[in-house]
Write a protein that holds these residues in place. Sequence first.
Motif, PDB file in Angstrom:
ATOM      1  N   ILE A  94      24.292  -5.060 -69.598  1.00  0.00           N
ATOM      2  CA  ILE A  94      23.601  -5.760 -68.508  1.00  0.00           C
ATOM      3  C   ILE A  94      22.106  -5.759 -68.816  1.00  0.00           C
ATOM      4  O   ILE A  94      21.596  -4.867 -69.503  1.00  0.00           O
ATOM      5  N   GLU A 153      15.615  -7.192 -65.280  1.00  0.00           N
ATOM      6  CA  GLU A 153      14.592  -8.224 -65.063  1.00  0.00           C
ATOM      7  C   GLU A 153      13.227  -7.704 -65.528  1.00  0.00           C
ATOM      8  O   GLU A 153      13.063  -6.514 -65.811  1.00  0.00           O
ATOM      9  N   ASP A 164      19.308  -8.021 -61.343  1.00  0.00           N
ATOM     10  CA  ASP A 164      19.824  -9.133 -60.546  1.00  0.00           C
ATOM     11  C   ASP A 164      21.335  -8.897 -60.406  1.00  0.00           C
ATOM     12  O   ASP A 164      22.066  -8.913 -61.403  1.00  0.00           O
ATOM     13  N   GLU A 197      23.943 -10.653 -59.277  1.00  0.00           N
ATOM     14  CA  GLU A 197      24.896 -11.685 -59.700  1.00  0.00           C
ATOM     15  C   GLU A 197      24.993 -11.741 -61.212  1.00  0.00           C
ATOM     16  O   GLU A 197      26.092 -11.796 -61.775  1.00  0.00           O
ATOM     17  N   LYS A 198      23.844 -11.758 -61.897  1.00  0.00           N
ATOM     18  CA  LYS A 198      23.851 -11.805 -63.365  1.00  0.00           C
ATOM     19  C   LYS A 198      24.520 -10.554 -63.930  1.00  0.00           C
ATOM     20  O   LYS A 198      25.324 -10.622 -64.853  1.00  0.00           O
ATOM     21  N   ALA A 199      24.126  -9.414 -63.375  1.00  0.00           N
ATOM     22  CA  ALA A 199      24.659  -8.148 -63.891  1.00  0.00           C
ATOM     23  C   ALA A 199      26.169  -8.047 -63.662  1.00  0.00           C
ATOM     24  O   ALA A 199      26.895  -7.551 -64.534  1.00  0.00           O
ATOM     25  N   ASP A 200      26.661  -8.517 -62.515  1.00  0.00           N
ATOM     26  CA  ASP A 200      28.105  -8.470 -62.263  1.00  0.00           C
ATOM     27  C   ASP A 200      28.860  -9.318 -63.275  1.00  0.00           C
ATOM     28  O   ASP A 200      29.904  -8.908 -63.800  1.00  0.00           O
ATOM     29  N   ARG A 201      28.339 -10.532 -63.561  1.00  0.00           N
ATOM     30  CA  ARG A 201      29.000 -11.397 -64.555  1.00  0.00           C
ATOM     31  C   ARG A 201      28.981 -10.734 -65.927  1.00  0.00           C
ATOM     32  O   ARG A 201      29.988 -10.695 -66.626  1.00  0.00           O
ATOM     33  N   ALA A 202      27.824 -10.211 -66.306  1.00  0.00           N
ATOM     34  CA  ALA A 202      27.695  -9.569 -67.614  1.00  0.00           C
ATOM     35  C   ALA A 202      28.578  -8.323 -67.696  1.00  0.00           C
ATOM     36  O   ALA A 202      29.223  -8.064 -68.715  1.00  0.00           O
TER      37      ALA A 202
END
Length: 190
Positions: free
Chosen positions: A28, A31, A37, A39-44
């Motif tokens: 992950i 920033e 972030d 949302e970004k971290a959850d996807r990653a």
Amino acid sequence: MGLSRRAYARHRGVSDMAVRKAIASGRIAVEDDGTIDPEKADRAWGSSSDPAQVRPVAKSPPPPRGTPRPVPIAAVEAVRETLRESGEPAPAAGNMTFVQARTANEVIKAQERRIRLGKLKGDLVDRSRAVSTVFALARRERDAWVQWPARAAALIAAELQIDPHRCEQVLEAHVRRHLEELSQIGIELR
């Protein structure tokens, strides 16, 4: 602005150390301001994590502190029975108070201590040991009676001047009948 490492760990349901490891390994990204972030971290996190290594996330959060947990019915019944045995009024199933449960616990502790003390003093014995001792004693007694006609028949026959073999047969039949009657006696160890 995103979440701090600790806030993201709470959001994700993992430890702070797991988030640190994910950042260090590059799974992950952080920033520019040092936050994450979500949302970004959850996807990653989802795309870069090995499914075999991922622990299942709890479906529902634990209840807040001070929230009463459900008590098994067997525990409630045990408390009610203990209170009844000790002479205390047994409450209805849904009206159990902590004080009543505590009283039942103290009653059980006192009963256990009384039993332990009785064993130490020699007033009480282990039930299984008593049963096996009585069984062994009864078996020895039975064996002695079964062997008695063979030992005594010759002496009785000589005294009465009769056939020793016939005397032994008669004695054995009577002893076996008597032992059969004795076997019907049941003992109860409570």
